[in-house]
Design an enzyme around this catalytic site. Structure first.
Site, PDB file in Angstrom:
ATOM      1  N   LEU A 165     -16.965  28.075 -87.226  1.00 12.00           N
ATOM      2  CA  LEU A 165     -17.313  29.156 -86.806  1.00 12.00           C
ATOM      3  C   LEU A 165     -18.542  29.590 -88.059  1.00 12.00           C
ATOM      4  O   LEU A 165     -18.365  29.238 -89.243  1.00 12.00           O
ATOM      5  CB  LEU A 165     -16.332  30.346 -86.998  1.00 12.00           C
ATOM      6  CG  LEU A 165     -15.322  29.907 -85.732  1.00 12.00           C
ATOM      7  CD1 LEU A 165     -14.112  31.047 -85.930  1.00 12.00           C
ATOM      8  CD2 LEU A 165     -15.797  30.053 -84.548  1.00 12.00           C
ATOM      9  N   ASP A 166     -19.566  30.360 -87.796  1.00 14.72           N
ATOM     10  CA  ASP A 166     -20.364  30.825 -88.727  1.00 14.72           C
ATOM     11  C   ASP A 166     -19.550  31.759 -89.736  1.00 14.72           C
ATOM     12  O   ASP A 166     -18.555  32.146 -89.211  1.00 14.72           O
ATOM     13  CB  ASP A 166     -21.449  31.641 -87.968  1.00 14.72           C
ATOM     14  CG  ASP A 166     -22.433  30.767 -87.135  1.00 14.72           C
ATOM     15  OD1 ASP A 166     -22.345  29.579 -87.285  1.00 14.72           O
ATOM     16  OD2 ASP A 166     -22.935  31.359 -86.210  1.00 14.72           O
ATOM     17  N   LYS A 167     -20.367  31.963 -90.934  1.00 14.66           N
ATOM     18  CA  LYS A 167     -19.599  32.719 -92.227  1.00 14.66           C
ATOM     19  C   LYS A 167     -19.262  33.800 -91.623  1.00 14.66           C
ATOM     20  O   LYS A 167     -18.138  34.369 -91.888  1.00 14.66           O
ATOM     21  CB  LYS A 167     -20.641  32.653 -93.303  1.00 14.66           C
ATOM     22  CG  LYS A 167     -20.095  33.366 -94.328  1.00 14.66           C
ATOM     23  CD  LYS A 167     -21.112  33.580 -95.411  1.00 14.66           C
ATOM     24  CE  LYS A 167     -20.534  34.419 -96.453  1.00 14.66           C
ATOM     25  NZ  LYS A 167     -21.918  34.580 -97.733  1.00 14.66           N
TER      26      LYS A 167
ATOM     27  N   ARG B 159     -25.347  33.148 -80.569  1.00 10.66           N
ATOM     28  CA  ARG B 159     -26.443  34.217 -81.229  1.00 10.66           C
ATOM     29  C   ARG B 159     -27.804  33.700 -80.561  1.00 10.66           C
ATOM     30  O   ARG B 159     -28.551  34.515 -80.280  1.00 10.66           O
ATOM     31  CB  ARG B 159     -26.221  33.902 -82.512  1.00 10.66           C
ATOM     32  CG  ARG B 159     -24.972  34.395 -83.094  1.00 10.66           C
ATOM     33  CD  ARG B 159     -24.616  33.890 -84.718  1.00 10.66           C
ATOM     34  NE  ARG B 159     -25.785  34.454 -85.718  1.00 10.66           N
ATOM     35  CZ  ARG B 159     -25.707  34.097 -86.774  1.00 10.66           C
ATOM     36  NH1 ARG B 159     -25.179  33.028 -87.450  1.00 10.66           N
ATOM     37  NH2 ARG B 159     -26.714  34.625 -87.498  1.00 10.66           N
TER      38      ARG B 159
END
Length: 323
Positions: free
Chosen positions: A138-140, A237
């Site tokens: 998962l992105d930060k 995104r």
């Protein structure tokens, strides 16, 4: 730290004439074909007691195949006592609910303080598993559920299931703009042609499919539930920005937010101050890599997204004619 692996099997009649690496992958399906090929090339495989270091060698029915290998430590990062929100754990896997701001894997600018460092502390033996058992990222600033493999067999099965689209991941998001209906985005994703740290929809990118449905409509925003068929970097995104509905707060793909007319000042400030993409991995479903049991987990929506949703809901109620 290293782990010794000793495996034995016999070539079956229907496997006669097959390549050695393929036959071993069939006999010992807990291990990937690439790992088995590496073991062959490094002399850790024998056929009827003789070392064979060529993956393409054809096998004969009745031959005894043996693997006597060592899985070396895969990870060079340090263990760190970082608290993990563990939703589920057994001897094979664990599922965590990742908070915003926590990087999954060390990289440029994030050499430590990551999920990987935390896993090395929580499960010391995980250093023998590729990528410390991390199957997907998962992105930060994205929150929510991640599954981690604690053993090599579990990791092999989970990666295979992910590639076969047998793991279901459902996300909650808040996007800019009023969407009237759900749908899907089927557009390839690759590196941005000029901004090398960004991703984009590009002709020569990798296939990527995102399904989305409208969960709730506000005046100029929409709450979505999304499911992934693929798992490209920044996929949701990028896809939402591509269809002109970027996620609220997205610092990379969000663009310049438009002011919301007649909104309370508190909501304006909340939208302006939402500094991360409003994205949360809310549900994860998979077949357990060892037992085969279908398991499902849910992670509650984080407070910042809940507060924003409530504020948008109140704003929509106060301005019923605007949408």
């Amino acid at each position: 730290m290293s782990q010794n692996i000793q495996l034995q099997g016999e070539v079956e009649v229907h496997q006669m004439g097959q390549r050695l690496d393929l036959t071993l992958a069939e006999l010992f399906s807990d291990y990937s074909r690439s790992r088995i090929k590496e073991w062959i090339l490094t002399g850790q495989v024998t056929v009827d007691g003789e070392v064979v270091d060529k993956p393409r060698v054809k096998v004969v029915a009745g031959q005894r195949l043996s693997i006597d290998a060592v899985i070396e430590e895969e990870v060079r990062s340090a263990a760190e006592n970082i608290e993990l929100d563990i939703v589920y754990e057994d001897e094979h896997i664990l599922v965590i609910n990742k908070p915003a701001g926590l990087v999954v894997h060390p990289g440029a600018g994030n050499a430590d303080g990551t999920v990987l460092n935390a896993l090395l502390h929580h499960v010391p033996d995980i250093d023998t598993v590729p990528r410390a058992g991390i199957v997907h990222r998962l992105d930060k600033e994205t929150t929510g559920l991640m599954v981690v493999a604690k053993t090599v067999p579990a990791q092999t099965h989970l990666v295979t299931a992910l590639q076969a689209r047998e793991i279901t991941r459902e996300y909650e998001a808040i996007c800019n703009g009023l969407m009237t209906a759900g749908g899907l985005v089927d557009q390839p994703i690759g590196r941005h042609p000029t901004k090398r740290t960004h991703m984009a929809v590009v002709v020569n990118g990798k296939p990527a499919v995102t399904h989305y449905r409208v969960a709730e409509k506000f005046r100029a925003h929409t709450r979505l539930r999304l499911r992934l068929e693929s798992g490209r970097t920044h996929q949701i995104r990028v896809h939402m920005a591509h269809i002109k509905h970027p996620l609220v707060g997205d610092p990379v793909y969000g663009g310049r937010p438009r002011p919301l007319k007649r909104a309370e000042e508190s909501l304006r400030e909340q939208l302006k101050g939402f500094k991360r993409q409003a994205l949360h991995a809310a549900m994860l479903e998979l077949a357990h890599p060892i037992t085969g049991e279908v398991m499902q987990w849910h992670a509650p929506i984080p407070q910042d997204m809940t507060q924003l949703t409530e504020a948008l809901r109140a704003d929509a109620k106060a301005n019923p004619l605007d949408y």
